[in-house]
Design a protein around this motif. Structure first.
Motif, PDB file in Angstrom:
ATOM      1  N   MET A   1      -2.919   5.404 -14.621  1.00 16.84           N
ATOM      2  CA  MET A   1      -4.340   5.455 -14.486  1.00 16.84           C
ATOM      3  C   MET A   1      -4.674   5.685 -13.102  1.00 16.84           C
ATOM      4  O   MET A   1      -4.927   7.020 -12.905  1.00 16.84           O
ATOM      5  N   THR A   2      -4.615   5.152 -12.078  1.00 16.19           N
ATOM      6  CA  THR A   2      -5.153   5.074 -10.766  1.00 16.19           C
ATOM      7  C   THR A   2      -4.134   6.208  -9.933  1.00 16.19           C
ATOM      8  O   THR A   2      -4.487   6.680  -9.056  1.00 16.19           O
ATOM      9  N   ASP A   3      -2.997   6.350 -10.604  1.00 20.86           N
ATOM     10  CA  ASP A   3      -2.035   7.328  -9.826  1.00 20.86           C
ATOM     11  C   ASP A   3      -2.552   8.470  -9.724  1.00 20.86           C
ATOM     12  O   ASP A   3      -2.060   9.521  -8.833  1.00 20.86           O
ATOM     13  N   THR A   4      -3.279   9.147 -10.657  1.00 20.05           N
ATOM     14  CA  THR A   4      -3.640  10.469 -10.868  1.00 20.05           C
ATOM     15  C   THR A   4      -4.929  10.605  -9.570  1.00 20.05           C
ATOM     16  O   THR A   4      -5.238  11.829  -9.086  1.00 20.05           O
ATOM     17  N   PHE A   5      -5.564   9.444  -9.382  1.00 16.05           N
ATOM     18  CA  PHE A   5      -6.888   9.643  -8.509  1.00 16.05           C
ATOM     19  C   PHE A   5      -6.683   9.277  -7.045  1.00 16.05           C
ATOM     20  O   PHE A   5      -7.318   9.633  -6.102  1.00 16.05           O
ATOM     21  N   ALA A   6      -5.561   8.440  -6.891  1.00 19.69           N
ATOM     22  CA  ALA A   6      -5.471   7.574  -5.763  1.00 19.69           C
ATOM     23  C   ALA A   6      -4.623   8.485  -4.740  1.00 19.69           C
ATOM     24  O   ALA A   6      -3.663   8.954  -5.202  1.00 19.69           O
ATOM     25  N   ALA A   7      -4.702   8.210  -3.415  1.00 18.00           N
ATOM     26  CA  ALA A   7      -3.604   8.483  -2.699  1.00 18.00           C
ATOM     27  C   ALA A   7      -2.496   7.741  -2.789  1.00 18.00           C
ATOM     28  O   ALA A   7      -2.410   6.528  -2.840  1.00 18.00           O
ATOM     29  N   PRO A   8      -1.149   8.254  -2.552  1.00 18.94           N
ATOM     30  CA  PRO A   8      -0.156   7.612  -2.669  1.00 18.94           C
ATOM     31  C   PRO A   8       0.181   6.254  -1.998  1.00 18.94           C
ATOM     32  O   PRO A   8       0.713   5.188  -2.163  1.00 18.94           O
ATOM     33  N   GLN A   9      -0.370   6.282  -0.709  1.00 17.28           N
ATOM     34  CA  GLN A   9      -0.253   4.957   0.093  1.00 17.28           C
ATOM     35  C   GLN A   9      -1.520   3.904  -0.304  1.00 17.28           C
ATOM     36  O   GLN A   9      -1.277   2.821   0.182  1.00 17.28           O
ATOM     37  N   ASP A  10      -2.380   4.277  -1.150  1.00 19.56           N
ATOM     38  CA  ASP A  10      -3.019   3.533  -1.591  1.00 19.56           C
ATOM     39  C   ASP A  10      -2.924   2.829  -3.043  1.00 19.56           C
ATOM     40  O   ASP A  10      -3.273   1.762  -3.400  1.00 19.56           O
ATOM     41  N   LEU A  11      -1.666   3.339  -3.677  1.00 17.86           N
ATOM     42  CA  LEU A  11      -1.420   2.676  -4.934  1.00 17.86           C
ATOM     43  C   LEU A  11      -1.235   1.181  -4.946  1.00 17.86           C
ATOM     44  O   LEU A  11      -1.449   0.557  -5.868  1.00 17.86           O
ATOM     45  N   LYS A  12      -0.230   0.804  -4.288  1.00 15.88           N
ATOM     46  CA  LYS A  12       0.243  -0.697  -4.094  1.00 15.88           C
ATOM     47  C   LYS A  12      -1.143  -1.567  -4.427  1.00 15.88           C
ATOM     48  O   LYS A  12      -1.292  -2.589  -4.904  1.00 15.88           O
ATOM     49  N   VAL A  13      -2.088  -1.383  -3.076  1.00 16.32           N
ATOM     50  CA  VAL A  13      -3.112  -1.964  -3.128  1.00 16.32           C
ATOM     51  C   VAL A  13      -3.728  -2.044  -4.423  1.00 16.32           C
ATOM     52  O   VAL A  13      -4.450  -2.901  -5.011  1.00 16.32           O
ATOM     53  N   LEU A  14      -4.038  -0.834  -4.832  1.00 15.26           N
ATOM     54  CA  LEU A  14      -5.059  -0.465  -6.049  1.00 15.26           C
ATOM     55  C   LEU A  14      -4.430  -1.410  -7.012  1.00 15.26           C
ATOM     56  O   LEU A  14      -5.183  -2.035  -8.067  1.00 15.26           O
ATOM     57  N   LEU A  15      -3.219  -1.215  -7.330  1.00 12.99           N
ATOM     58  CA  LEU A  15      -2.538  -1.740  -8.652  1.00 12.99           C
ATOM     59  C   LEU A  15      -2.542  -3.387  -8.570  1.00 12.99           C
ATOM     60  O   LEU A  15      -2.671  -3.978  -9.655  1.00 12.99           O
ATOM     61  N   THR A  16      -2.166  -3.890  -7.381  1.00 12.66           N
ATOM     62  CA  THR A  16      -1.954  -5.319  -7.182  1.00 12.66           C
ATOM     63  C   THR A  16      -3.345  -6.053  -7.374  1.00 12.66           C
ATOM     64  O   THR A  16      -3.514  -7.161  -7.570  1.00 12.66           O
ATOM     65  N   GLN A  17      -4.341  -5.173  -6.642  1.00  4.34           N
ATOM     66  CA  GLN A  17      -5.860  -5.896  -6.449  1.00  4.34           C
ATOM     67  C   GLN A  17      -6.712  -5.673  -7.516  1.00  4.34           C
ATOM     68  O   GLN A  17      -7.578  -6.597  -8.104  1.00  4.34           O
ATOM     69  N   LEU A  18      -6.622  -4.225  -7.911  1.00  3.60           N
ATOM     70  CA  LEU A  18      -7.757  -3.739  -9.008  1.00  3.60           C
ATOM     71  C   LEU A  18      -7.280  -3.859 -10.182  1.00  3.60           C
ATOM     72  O   LEU A  18      -8.012  -4.281 -11.158  1.00  3.60           O
ATOM     73  N   GLY A  19      -5.911  -3.769 -10.476  1.00  2.61           N
ATOM     74  CA  GLY A  19      -5.377  -3.904 -11.744  1.00  2.61           C
ATOM     75  C   GLY A  19      -5.927  -5.203 -12.635  1.00  2.61           C
ATOM     76  O   GLY A  19      -6.337  -4.903 -13.621  1.00  2.61           O
TER      77      GLY A  19
END
Length: 83
Positions: A1-19
């Motif tokens: 989901m978020t990997d399409t829209f997010a910068a690669p360096q932001d994925l870990k934070v997005l998945l751990t906090q927003l997920g």
């Protein structure tokens, strides 16, 4: 989901906090509690003052309308993003 829209360096934070928050919102929506789903999602995406800001701009009726119309987002749009 978020990997399409997010910068690669932001994925870990997005998945751990927003997920987990998105999971809570989706769970509330699945249970039919769209007000909680809306508030959970918007709080995560727009911040804890999202209700106050919406009321300031659109009034209490605007907030109620946004909450009332949120089932479409959770039933249709969120599912499209998740694919």
């Amino acid at each position: 989901m978020t990997d399409t829209f997010a910068a690669p360096q932001d994925l870990k934070v997005l998945l751990t906090q927003l997920g987990p928050i998105l999971g809570q919102a989706a769970g509330a929506a699945a249970a039919g509690d769209f007000t909680t789903a809306y508030d959970t999602f918007m709080g995560a995406v727009c911040g804890p003052e999202h209700q106050r800001m919406l009321v300031d701009v659109r009034g209490h009726d605007g907030l109620a309308r946004a909450q009332r119309q949120s089932p479409f987002f959770f039933a249709d749009e969120m599912m499209t993003i998740a694919q």
